[in-house]
Design a protein around this motif. Sequence first.
Motif, PDB file in Angstrom:
ATOM      1  N   ILE A  68       0.922  -1.086   0.204  1.00 30.40           N
ATOM      2  CA  ILE A  68      -0.176  -0.267   0.529  1.00 30.40           C
ATOM      3  C   ILE A  68       1.151   1.425   0.012  1.00 30.40           C
ATOM      4  N   PHE A  69       0.821   1.945  -0.922  1.00 30.77           N
ATOM      5  CA  PHE A  69       1.808   3.429  -1.075  1.00 30.77           C
ATOM      6  C   PHE A  69       0.271   4.798  -0.457  1.00 30.77           C
ATOM      7  N   CYS A  70       1.510   4.908   0.465  1.00 31.79           N
ATOM      8  CA  CYS A  70      -0.175   6.119   1.249  1.00 31.79           C
ATOM      9  C   CYS A  70       1.270   6.951   0.729  1.00 31.79           C
ATOM     10  N   ILE A  71       0.548   8.235  -0.105  1.00 33.50           N
ATOM     11  CA  ILE A  71       1.267   8.741  -0.779  1.00 33.50           C
ATOM     12  C   ILE A  71       0.886  10.913   0.299  1.00 33.50           C
ATOM     13  N   ASP A  72       1.230  11.893   0.253  1.00 33.02           N
ATOM     14  CA  ASP A  72       1.384  12.870   1.050  1.00 33.02           C
ATOM     15  C   ASP A  72       0.991  13.606   0.160  1.00 33.02           C
ATOM     16  N   LEU A  73      -0.489  14.107  -0.197  1.00 26.18           N
ATOM     17  CA  LEU A  73      -0.709  15.524  -1.117  1.00 26.18           C
ATOM     18  C   LEU A  73      -1.004  16.761  -0.708  1.00 26.18           C
ATOM     19  N   ASP A  74       0.085  17.010  -0.120  1.00 27.11           N
ATOM     20  CA  ASP A  74       0.557  18.141   1.090  1.00 27.11           C
ATOM     21  C   ASP A  74       0.926  18.998   0.085  1.00 27.11           C
ATOM     22  N   LEU A  75       1.286  20.462  -0.071  1.00 34.32           N
ATOM     23  CA  LEU A  75       2.151  21.432  -1.349  1.00 34.32           C
ATOM     24  C   LEU A  75       2.970  21.414  -0.653  1.00 34.32           C
ATOM     25  N   SER A  76       3.920  21.257   0.231  1.00 32.06           N
ATOM     26  CA  SER A  76       5.129  20.920   0.561  1.00 32.06           C
ATOM     27  C   SER A  76       5.574  20.007  -0.454  1.00 32.06           C
ATOM     28  N   MET A  77       4.778  19.202  -1.412  1.00 36.92           N
ATOM     29  CA  MET A  77       5.024  18.135  -2.427  1.00 36.92           C
ATOM     30  C   MET A  77       6.158  18.670  -3.724  1.00 36.92           C
ATOM     31  N   ASP A  78       5.416  20.693  -3.528  1.00 40.39           N
ATOM     32  CA  ASP A  78       5.835  20.889  -4.477  1.00 40.39           C
ATOM     33  C   ASP A  78       6.904  21.182  -4.463  1.00 40.39           C
ATOM     34  N   GLU A  79       8.414  21.392  -3.351  1.00 37.94           N
ATOM     35  CA  GLU A  79       9.210  21.598  -3.040  1.00 37.94           C
ATOM     36  C   GLU A  79       9.882  20.407  -3.773  1.00 37.94           C
ATOM     37  N   CYS A  80      11.437  21.241  -4.342  1.00 41.32           N
ATOM     38  CA  CYS A  80      12.762  20.774  -5.488  1.00 41.32           C
ATOM     39  C   CYS A  80      13.668  20.594  -5.040  1.00 41.32           C
ATOM     40  N   PHE A  81      13.719  18.477  -5.446  1.00 39.46           N
ATOM     41  CA  PHE A  81      14.950  18.059  -5.143  1.00 39.46           C
ATOM     42  C   PHE A  81      16.198  19.071  -5.620  1.00 39.46           C
ATOM     43  N   MET A  82      17.339  18.375  -4.862  1.00 39.19           N
ATOM     44  CA  MET A  82      18.491  18.961  -5.644  1.00 39.19           C
ATOM     45  C   MET A  82      19.073  17.757  -6.062  1.00 39.19           C
ATOM     46  N   VAL A  83      19.989  17.921  -7.376  1.00 42.79           N
ATOM     47  CA  VAL A  83      21.401  17.731  -7.305  1.00 42.79           C
ATOM     48  C   VAL A  83      22.725  17.790  -7.699  1.00 42.79           C
ATOM     49  N   GLY A  84      23.616  17.697  -7.392  1.00 42.54           N
ATOM     50  CA  GLY A  84      24.869  18.321  -6.935  1.00 42.54           C
ATOM     51  C   GLY A  84      24.048  20.159  -6.234  1.00 42.54           C
ATOM     52  N   ASP A  85      24.256  21.179  -6.817  1.00 45.59           N
ATOM     53  CA  ASP A  85      24.281  22.446  -6.617  1.00 45.59           C
ATOM     54  C   ASP A  85      22.533  23.246  -7.414  1.00 45.59           C
ATOM     55  N   LYS A  86      22.116  22.408  -8.075  1.00 47.22           N
ATOM     56  CA  LYS A  86      21.371  22.604  -9.445  1.00 47.22           C
ATOM     57  C   LYS A  86      20.159  22.123  -8.312  1.00 47.22           C
ATOM     58  N   MET A  87      19.225  22.986  -8.232  1.00 45.97           N
ATOM     59  CA  MET A  87      17.705  22.951  -8.284  1.00 45.97           C
ATOM     60  C   MET A  87      17.404  21.485  -9.568  1.00 45.97           C
ATOM     61  N   ASN A  88      16.410  20.531  -8.968  1.00 40.20           N
ATOM     62  CA  ASN A  88      15.826  19.502  -9.559  1.00 40.20           C
ATOM     63  C   ASN A  88      14.374  19.509  -9.864  1.00 40.20           C
ATOM     64  N   ASP A  89      13.922  18.427 -10.182  1.00 38.64           N
ATOM     65  CA  ASP A  89      12.513  18.138 -10.576  1.00 38.64           C
ATOM     66  C   ASP A  89      11.358  18.073  -8.348  1.00 38.64           C
ATOM     67  N   THR A  90      10.482  18.365  -8.750  1.00 39.88           N
ATOM     68  CA  THR A  90       9.841  18.343  -7.490  1.00 39.88           C
ATOM     69  C   THR A  90       9.681  17.042  -6.890  1.00 39.88           C
ATOM     70  N   ARG A  91       8.812  17.228  -5.657  1.00 40.71           N
ATOM     71  CA  ARG A  91       9.346  15.777  -5.051  1.00 40.71           C
ATOM     72  C   ARG A  91       7.818  14.881  -5.209  1.00 40.71           C
ATOM     73  N   ILE A  92       6.730  15.437  -6.250  1.00 40.20           N
ATOM     74  CA  ILE A  92       6.051  14.718  -6.379  1.00 40.20           C
ATOM     75  C   ILE A  92       6.077  14.020  -7.834  1.00 40.20           C
ATOM     76  N   ASN A  93       6.886  14.955  -8.625  1.00 44.89           N
ATOM     77  CA  ASN A  93       7.017  14.227  -9.718  1.00 44.89           C
ATOM     78  C   ASN A  93       8.532  13.399  -9.708  1.00 44.89           C
ATOM     79  N   ARG A  94       9.140  13.067  -9.098  1.00 41.39           N
ATOM     80  CA  ARG A  94      10.245  12.506  -8.466  1.00 41.39           C
ATOM     81  C   ARG A  94       9.638  11.639  -8.175  1.00 41.39           C
ATOM     82  N   THR A  95       8.395  11.381  -7.207  1.00 44.65           N
ATOM     83  CA  THR A  95       7.852  10.178  -6.628  1.00 44.65           C
ATOM     84  C   THR A  95       7.092   8.929  -6.850  1.00 44.65           C
ATOM     85  N   LYS A  96       6.673   9.536  -7.988  1.00 44.59           N
ATOM     86  CA  LYS A  96       5.757   9.421  -9.149  1.00 44.59           C
ATOM     87  C   LYS A  96       6.913   8.194  -9.795  1.00 44.59           C
TER      88      LYS A  96
END
Length: 381
Positions: A32-60
């Motif tokens: 069972i995948f229990c996925i949080d859909l709060d606005l905090s999912m729109d925060e971005c990940f970091m790859v090195g020193d650069k901004m990456n995709d959002t949490r929700i897109n990487r989670t998918k």
Amino acid sequence: MESPVLSQHDDLDGVERKKEKVLPKIQREKIIFCIDLDLSMDECFMVGDKMNDTRINRTKQLLKWFIEQKTSWNSGHEFAVMILGERAVWHMDFTSDTMLLSHVIDELYTMGKFTAFNSTSLFKEILEHANLDEDDGSIIRAIMIYTRSDVLPSMPDREVLDVLYSSRRFYYDCIYIHLKAAEVPGPIKPQHVYDRLTEMEDQRSPGYYYELTRLLKKFATAMGELLAHPRVRPIQDDLMSKMPPPPSVKRLEDMALKQQLQQEQPRNYPQQTPSAPVRTTIPVAHKSPEKTAGVSSQKSGGVFGNPSSDPSSSSTLVAPSSVSSPFMSAAERERSNPSSRVKADMPHAGSTSGPGSPTGSGVGSATASGSGTGMDDAILI
């Protein structure tokens, strides 16, 4: 008498039964995948020193990759989806249809800013849809992805948790993605939230818990470790999967270890070997070949030879009595060495010899050796 063939088959059957007791049969999983859909999912990940995709897109992306890997190993695994707002909602029932699962996951999106979360509703929904009473040879897993840095979940109902964990078929894992503590303005910090999430674990079925901020690599590593079956994976504290340090860090560690070993070892100063005795050379005036022959004979006699031949000899050498000294008078020098007596170039007091006498001249004496420079008496004067 029992045949040896039958007894051998009986032994093999006994070995197989022992293996079944030691190694449990890998069961199907209902995840069972229990996925949080709060606005905090729109925060971005970091790859090195650069901004990456959002949490929700990487989670998918990682959820679809996870489903693909599990079904490639066992097509009998089933998956369900729950969404988390202020309460947990059962979004999709168990299915092994990967195409349908991929479509449902792609349709997930953030739903707003939630200021609370009822964790008891999560476990009640699982208890209602999991059918723990039906022993179909499967286990139930809940993988929760929670992303709120300042929203503390409520305490779960211990009775509901006890029903789930007492079945010995339920496992709960959690990935907590949060901001840094300095970025959270309120009194509730990510550490408080993480401590509350770990209180949902039970020692009867230990789970895996992860916390991370903006590192996408750590998120992917956590999902990769969750691929393991809960019945065969080790306890998380015993899981020490660590990458080797880079060469620069390894070099610094080796240098620090070397310095520590040098400080612990006693200092061994090199022993100083005794230096050879310094020979003091007594200045000797220039001598005729007769005197030189006399001195060289004395050296060969052992006075100036190898010092090891005479153990009583010291580092300071004393001139022998047969060697003339520049501080002795001519009479004393003649008495000390009468065999090597040399005519002086200059006449002594009371002598009748002059510059034209056959015994000597003003320049030098005509001796048999042919040398008479008069340097001995010149030094004495």
